[in-house]
Design a protein around this motif. Sequence first.
Motif, short mmCIF file in Angstrom:
data_model
loop_
_atom_site.label_atom_id
_atom_site.label_comp_id
_atom_site.label_asym_id
_atom_site.label_seq_id
_atom_site.Cartn_x
_atom_site.Cartn_y
_atom_site.Cartn_z
N SER B 70 0.84 -1.21 0.00
CA SER B 70 0.00 0.00 0.00
C SER B 70 0.87 1.25 0.00
CB SER B 70 -0.92 0.02 1.23
OG SER B 70 -1.74 -1.11 1.23
N GLY B 71 1.93 1.23 0.82
CA GLY B 71 2.86 2.37 0.85
C GLY B 71 3.51 2.58 -0.51
N ALA B 72 3.88 1.46 -1.14
CA ALA B 72 4.49 1.55 -2.47
C ALA B 72 3.51 2.18 -3.47
CB ALA B 72 4.90 0.16 -2.93
N CYS B 73 2.25 1.75 -3.42
CA CYS B 73 1.22 2.28 -4.34
C CYS B 73 1.03 3.78 -4.12
CB CYS B 73 -0.13 1.59 -4.10
SG CYS B 73 -0.19 -0.10 -4.67
N LEU B 74 0.89 4.19 -2.86
CA LEU B 74 0.63 5.60 -2.58
C LEU B 74 1.82 6.47 -3.00
CD1 LEU B 74 -1.15 5.26 0.89
CD2 LEU B 74 -2.21 5.84 -1.29
N ALA B 75 3.05 5.96 -2.77
CA ALA B 75 4.23 6.71 -3.19
C ALA B 75 4.28 6.86 -4.71
CB ALA B 75 5.49 6.00 -2.70
N LEU B 76 3.92 5.78 -5.39
CA LEU B 76 3.88 5.80 -6.86
C LEU B 76 2.86 6.84 -7.36
CD1 LEU B 76 5.36 4.04 -8.93
CD2 LEU B 76 3.41 2.49 -8.91
N CYS B 77 1.69 6.86 -6.73
CA CYS B 77 0.66 7.84 -7.09
C CYS B 77 1.19 9.26 -6.86
CB CYS B 77 -0.59 7.65 -6.24
SG CYS B 77 -1.46 6.14 -6.57
N GLY B 78 1.89 9.46 -5.74
CA GLY B 78 2.44 10.78 -5.43
C GLY B 78 3.39 11.25 -6.52
N CYS B 79 4.24 10.34 -7.01
CA CYS B 79 5.17 10.69 -8.11
C CYS B 79 4.39 11.18 -9.32
CB CYS B 79 6.01 9.48 -8.52
SG CYS B 79 7.14 8.90 -7.28
N GLY B 80 3.33 10.45 -9.66
CA GLY B 80 2.52 10.82 -10.83
C GLY B 80 1.84 12.16 -10.66
N TYR B 81 1.20 12.35 -9.52
CA TYR B 81 0.47 13.60 -9.28
C TYR B 81 1.41 14.80 -9.25
CZ TYR B 81 -4.24 11.88 -8.36
OH TYR B 81 -5.49 11.36 -8.50
N GLN B 82 2.56 14.65 -8.59
CA GLN B 82 3.46 15.80 -8.48
C GLN B 82 4.06 16.17 -9.83
OE1 GLN B 82 6.15 14.97 -5.21
NE2 GLN B 82 4.44 14.92 -3.78
N SER B 83 4.23 15.19 -10.71
CA SER B 83 4.73 15.50 -12.04
C SER B 83 3.65 16.19 -12.88
CB SER B 83 5.17 14.21 -12.74
OG SER B 83 5.46 14.46 -14.08
N PHE B 294 8.30 2.87 4.71
CA PHE B 294 7.74 3.91 5.59
C PHE B 294 6.39 3.46 6.16
CE2 PHE B 294 6.16 8.61 5.59
CZ PHE B 294 6.12 8.59 6.98
N LEU B 295 5.50 3.03 5.28
CA LEU B 295 4.16 2.68 5.77
C LEU B 295 4.18 1.39 6.60
CD1 LEU B 295 1.24 3.44 5.96
CD2 LEU B 295 0.81 2.39 3.74
N MET B 296 5.03 0.46 6.19
CA MET B 296 5.14 -0.80 6.95
C MET B 296 5.67 -0.52 8.37
SD MET B 296 7.31 -4.10 5.65
CE MET B 296 8.91 -3.30 5.65
N THR B 297 6.65 0.39 8.46
CA THR B 297 7.19 0.76 9.77
C THR B 297 6.12 1.48 10.60
OG1 THR B 297 9.34 1.04 8.71
CG2 THR B 297 9.10 1.99 10.91
N ALA B 298 5.41 2.41 9.95
CA ALA B 298 4.36 3.17 10.66
C ALA B 298 3.29 2.22 11.19
CB ALA B 298 3.75 4.20 9.71
N ASP B 299 2.91 1.23 10.39
CA ASP B 299 1.86 0.31 10.84
C ASP B 299 2.35 -0.58 11.98
OD1 ASP B 299 -0.77 -0.89 10.65
OD2 ASP B 299 0.30 -2.67 9.94
N THR B 300 3.63 -0.96 11.91
CA THR B 300 4.17 -1.78 13.01
C THR B 300 4.16 -0.99 14.32
OG1 THR B 300 5.54 -2.93 11.41
CG2 THR B 300 6.15 -3.19 13.72
N ILE B 301 4.54 0.28 14.23
CA ILE B 301 4.49 1.15 15.42
C ILE B 301 3.03 1.29 15.88
CG2 ILE B 301 4.84 3.53 16.24
CD1 ILE B 301 7.25 3.62 14.25
N ALA B 302 2.13 1.49 14.92
CA ALA B 302 0.71 1.71 15.24
C ALA B 302 0.12 0.52 16.01
CB ALA B 302 -0.08 1.95 13.95
N ARG B 303 0.56 -0.70 15.66
CA ARG B 303 -0.08 -1.86 16.29
C ARG B 303 0.69 -2.38 17.50
NH1 ARG B 303 2.61 -6.53 14.40
NH2 ARG B 303 3.75 -6.13 12.47
#
Lengths: 258, 336
Positions: B70-83, B294-303
């Motif tokens: 999911s983190g990979a997907c969102l980062a990929l989307c961010g690259c596209g939108y910012q361009s 990043f997201l995997m780390t954040a989720d591990t901290i979250a849980r």
Amino acid sequence: MNCVELSNVCCRVDGKDILNDISFAIPSGSMWAIIGPNGAGKSTLIKILTSIIKPTSGEVKINGVNINNLSRLDIAKNIAVVPDNFNTNFDFTVFDIVLMSRYSHNRKSYITNADNAAVLEALDKAKISHLKNNLYKTLSSGEKQTVLLARAIAQDSDVILLDEPTSNLDVKNQMEIMHMLKTLNEEKKSVIAVMHDINLAVRFINNFIIIKQGKIINSGNIKTVFNEDILTDLYDINVDIYKDVNSRFLFMQAEKIK
Amino acid sequence: MKKIHIFIFTAISIILILLYTAAGTADIAFLDTFKILAGKLNSSLSGFSNSKEIIILNIRLPRVLLSYISGACLALCGCGYQSVFKNPLSDPFILGVSSGAALGATLSIVLSMPNTFLGLNITALMAFFGAVITVFVVFAIYENSQRNSTSSLLLIGIAIGQFITAVISVLMLLNQDNIKDIYFWTLGSFAAKSWPHLAVVSVYFVIGFCFMMHNSKNLDIMLLGSQEAQYLGQDIYKVRRHILVITSLLAAGVVSVTGIIGFIGLITPHVVRIFTGPMHKKLMVYSVFIGGIFLMTADTIARSALKFELPVGIVTAIFGAPFFIYLIYSSKREVL
């Protein structure tokens, strides 16, 4: 064969006539300058020649083909544009900027050997190989303009169209850019440059199109196209014209506002 | 892009996936976790209690992998939108994906819809359609407005997003019993996610990644501005539409499964750009790694950080914002 041909082109934007009944043909392999005062329609002409703007009426042909029948990719294969200035905040290197000109040859995500060779050759021709890895945004105005010219060279189009290529440059950089254009023309590239500096243009270019208020008021060879009356009318100032000993160069000196 | 760097990032990702799978509130030793995972490959290593195997194989591992993808997907989307927008504040949610998804999810919650439809989670389905319909409404208004500038599209997206947020607020006020459910959905979570969710998001990722890599040159050229892009031969309006549709669908797909997780799509491309420069082939590959980690780390901290589970969106913002500001201050390169 004409590389560029305009027939009765008119362009109206927001109810205002920007270009009015423009017709001219530029033979392949020649070098032309388009001159005229600010607001004459020169930049609009560049946009029409690259199909950024569609003319209200009239016909534009690129290498004999109606521009409406050409895709944007086809146009880029025929015409490379050097803008008057281009700035970016992104950290593109000089190599990146020049490489992007190869888009019309290869849109795949990888760089081919041909792309790489074309970019390196263009940098070499423009004598900026040493800047290859520098960030574009850190370059001087003269260096940026040279990079944009290298980009046009790497695009490998028949026609190079330049919008005020020497504006904001010092005398040395102006001369270097103009010498490069001359060399490209000698290599059979068609060069069309919108110029503000007539004194510089006449030293390097033989053919002129003079535009005022969206209309062509004269065009042709340097020997016939200029006289005091035309230039006085063009800029609404009194001018004196001097020729050098070979009757080759003109020097226009503004006297006073008419 | 050096192969050794790809190898290092792949290795780091695998090591972190293993470590994070071992982390959690249930008391399972690290070594046992690895043995359970290895037992799937070699049956002689198995023999743990069924509950431990279930926790590791059916709860933690798919959750860790889902947060990574999911983190990979969102980062990929961010690259596209910012361009496309040439705007540093662009993220995958700027055209109304998040608000549309939230409206869909809110409707499914307040209307007490059945949990599943044809075996699919109804809240996720409603969120997906909410996001997709919103993006298409934004595009329809933009295309009919006869405007070409990306700022017009951005403003339409923001306006529609605000309108939908207001509608959601009204729905929440009229259905105060559901406020907590709706609020938690909007903060995003990987709780109770398993292999089917991972399979769905993985399919989105593969399609999205292939499409974006195929368009890496288009994304590079768009950063030059529309006129320059056209001079170089790009049919910018067509390319822009394709990229926005695919990235919006990708964001909608992820959000419908995970809820709204902000910050990843916004900051990952910025952070990666500092090290890779703006060319998208490199930028997107490393953004996928960094966004996933990043997201995997954040989720591990979250849980596992507290006795109760935090919504992951809170963790991404709490840790992401200061780190991002630190990078901006310490970097010699302009972020954008």
